[in-house]
Design an enzyme around this catalytic site. Structure first.
Site, PDB file in Angstrom:
ATOM      1  N   GLU A  83      -1.197  10.598  -0.484  1.00  0.00           N
ATOM      2  CA  GLU A  83      -1.078  10.394  -1.927  1.00  0.00           C
ATOM      3  C   GLU A  83       0.361  10.548  -2.392  1.00  0.00           C
ATOM      4  OE1 GLU A  83      -1.801   9.929  -6.025  1.00  0.00           O
ATOM      5  OE2 GLU A  83      -2.768   9.215  -4.203  1.00  0.00           O
ATOM      6  N   HIS A  86       2.654   7.752  -1.217  1.00  0.00           N
ATOM      7  CA  HIS A  86       2.396   6.570  -2.026  1.00  0.00           C
ATOM      8  C   HIS A  86       3.144   6.657  -3.351  1.00  0.00           C
ATOM      9  CE1 HIS A  86      -0.244   4.162  -4.884  1.00  0.00           C
ATOM     10  NE2 HIS A  86       0.227   3.276  -4.049  1.00  0.00           N
ATOM     11  N   HIS A 194      -5.389   0.249 -12.292  1.00  0.00           N
ATOM     12  CA  HIS A 194      -4.236   0.561 -11.441  1.00  0.00           C
ATOM     13  C   HIS A 194      -4.069  -0.499 -10.359  1.00  0.00           C
ATOM     14  CE1 HIS A 194      -1.081   3.076 -10.021  1.00  0.00           C
ATOM     15  NE2 HIS A 194      -1.674   3.411  -8.893  1.00  0.00           N
ATOM     16  N   HIS A 303     -20.043  -9.160  -7.177  1.00  0.00           N
ATOM     17  CA  HIS A 303     -18.879  -9.400  -6.321  1.00  0.00           C
ATOM     18  C   HIS A 303     -19.165 -10.526  -5.325  1.00  0.00           C
ATOM     19  CE1 HIS A 303     -15.109  -8.602  -4.439  1.00  0.00           C
ATOM     20  NE2 HIS A 303     -15.615  -8.093  -3.332  1.00  0.00           N
ATOM     21  N   HIS A 361      -8.777  -6.374   4.023  1.00  0.00           N
ATOM     22  CA  HIS A 361      -9.421  -7.160   2.967  1.00  0.00           C
ATOM     23  C   HIS A 361      -8.598  -7.080   1.684  1.00  0.00           C
ATOM     24  CE1 HIS A 361     -12.661  -9.353   1.168  1.00  0.00           C
ATOM     25  NE2 HIS A 361     -12.993  -8.390   0.334  1.00  0.00           N
TER      26      HIS A 361
END
Length: 384
Positions: A83, A86, A194, A303, A361
């Protein structure tokens, strides 16, 4: 016969190099962010922008025994670095975008001053937020954003100053979304926002880099092709939003490992009304998801259905481009990426969402975006 005049953006000579560096870093930030989210490390640093009070991250639980953040969540060293790292690379990207904005605005009257003042206001908001003065911090950040948006509206894009300043405003708001992702405990609408903010930042930087490089693809039918590209971008954007909603609500395996059916049925019991409630208040810990099975199935069905629409449209568009001389390599790339993306989506379900496939993906969505935004930036009609 004289050659047609070429109207290049009036930008700093190294502007395109900085822009391409920012594009590459934005891609890395998005893919690594997907790794953080999918490895359930999104709340591994419960404070912001520090991690258990550290600029880096704790390397042992004993280092943060007395820190207040431990009352929110016990430290997991193997996740905390993900985290915080990032956040660091996202911050580096922010510096590059600020550099682009300053360089682009240098010829505008008070342009550099406006960018510096807006950035300073946002920077001042961070320590205020850390001290618990959230209202004051939000006010400063909003004022900084307003200055940037006002400048973007006033300036033209001849020297790319409008899009450079707009990208800076987007990435500042993206930082706020990153903060709210942590402080609002993985609230799905914020997590999805985000993700979309990161992809919007990538798209703006990519468009800027192509325009600064100035390598147009001139075709007589460019205007018609650009309309098809815009439709593709809208469809892909909706599908990415649905993918973000699926991931943030932990609905990727709502149908189990069943495909193309879902829990053994083509149209199982579902609850679309509950599935798409965007705002459920603050204070709930959304890690692991809070929706029941039928709501998650509805998200997964949405989806999948949208994936079919996007798949056939992008495949048709790739075939359309394949018949256009001078652009066939882009057609092949678009077709291959579309097929690969569908294959990765199916593999996610059949293999039980392995981390590597899930991250690929997400990367596939970014690469599809790369192709469409590149075409939008480069396709132009011949000059006379």
């Amino acid at each position: 016969m004289s050659r047609p005049a070429v109207h290049r953006p009036a930008v700093y000579r190294h502007f395109h190099r900085i822009a391409w560096l920012a594009v590459a870093l934005a891609l890395g930030v998005i893919v690594f962010g997907a790794f953080v989210r999918l490895s359930n490390a999104g709340l591994s640093c419960p404070d912001w922008p520090t991690c258990y009070g550290r600029a880096a991250w704790p390397t042992a639980a004993s280092q943060v025994v007395d820190h207040a953040a431990t009352e929110i969540r016990p430290v997991e060293v193997h996740k905390a670095w993900r985290e915080q790292f990032h956040r660091m690379i996202a911050g580096t990207l922010g510096v590059l975008v600020l550099t682009l904005a300053l360089v682009a605005a240098r010829r505008r009257r008070y342009g550099v001053a406006q960018v510096i003042v807006a950035s300073a206001l946002v920077a001042l908001a961070i320590p205020l937020y850390m001290q618990g003065l959230h209202a004051s911090a939000s006010g400063l950040a909003i004022l900084g954003e307003a200055i940037l948006l006002f400048a973007a509206l006033r300036w033209s894009n001849l020297d790319l100053s409008r899009i450079a300043v707009l990208t800076l405003a987007v990435i500042i708001f993206q930082a706020l979304l990153g903060m709210w992702t942590v402080t609002w405990l993985l609230k799905p609408i914020v997590v999805m926002g985000h993700l979309l903010g990161g992809l919007l930042t990538f798209s703006l930087l990519l468009w800027t880099a192509w325009r600064a490089t100035d390598l147009p693809i001139r075709l007589a039918e460019a205007q018609a092709l650009r309309k098809f590209v815009i439709v593709g971008l809208v469809l892909l954007g909706v599908q990415i939003a649905l993918g973000g909603w699926t991931s943030s609500n932990y609905a990727a395996l709502a149908c189990g490992n069943d495909f193309p059916t879902c829990v053994g049925r083509w149209w199982p019991p579902h609850d679309f009304r509950e599935a798409f409630v965007l705002w459920r208040g603050i204070g709930v810990d959304y890690e692991g998801g809070i929706l029941d099975g039928e709501a998650r199935i509805a998200i997964q069905l949405a989806h999948r259905l949208m994936a079919v629409v996007v798949f056939f449209y992008l495949l048709w568009f790739a075939l359309r481009l394949l018949r256009t001389p001078g652009i066939r390599s882009w057609a092949v790339l678009l077709g291959l990426l579309t097929l690969a993306q569908v294959a990765l989506g199916i593999a996610n379900v059949k293999l039980g969402l392995p981390l590597s496939v899930a991250v690929m993906h997400n990367a596939g969505a970014v690469l599809l975006l790369f192709v469409l935004v590149s075409l939008l930036a480069r396709l132009r009609t011949p000059e006379h």
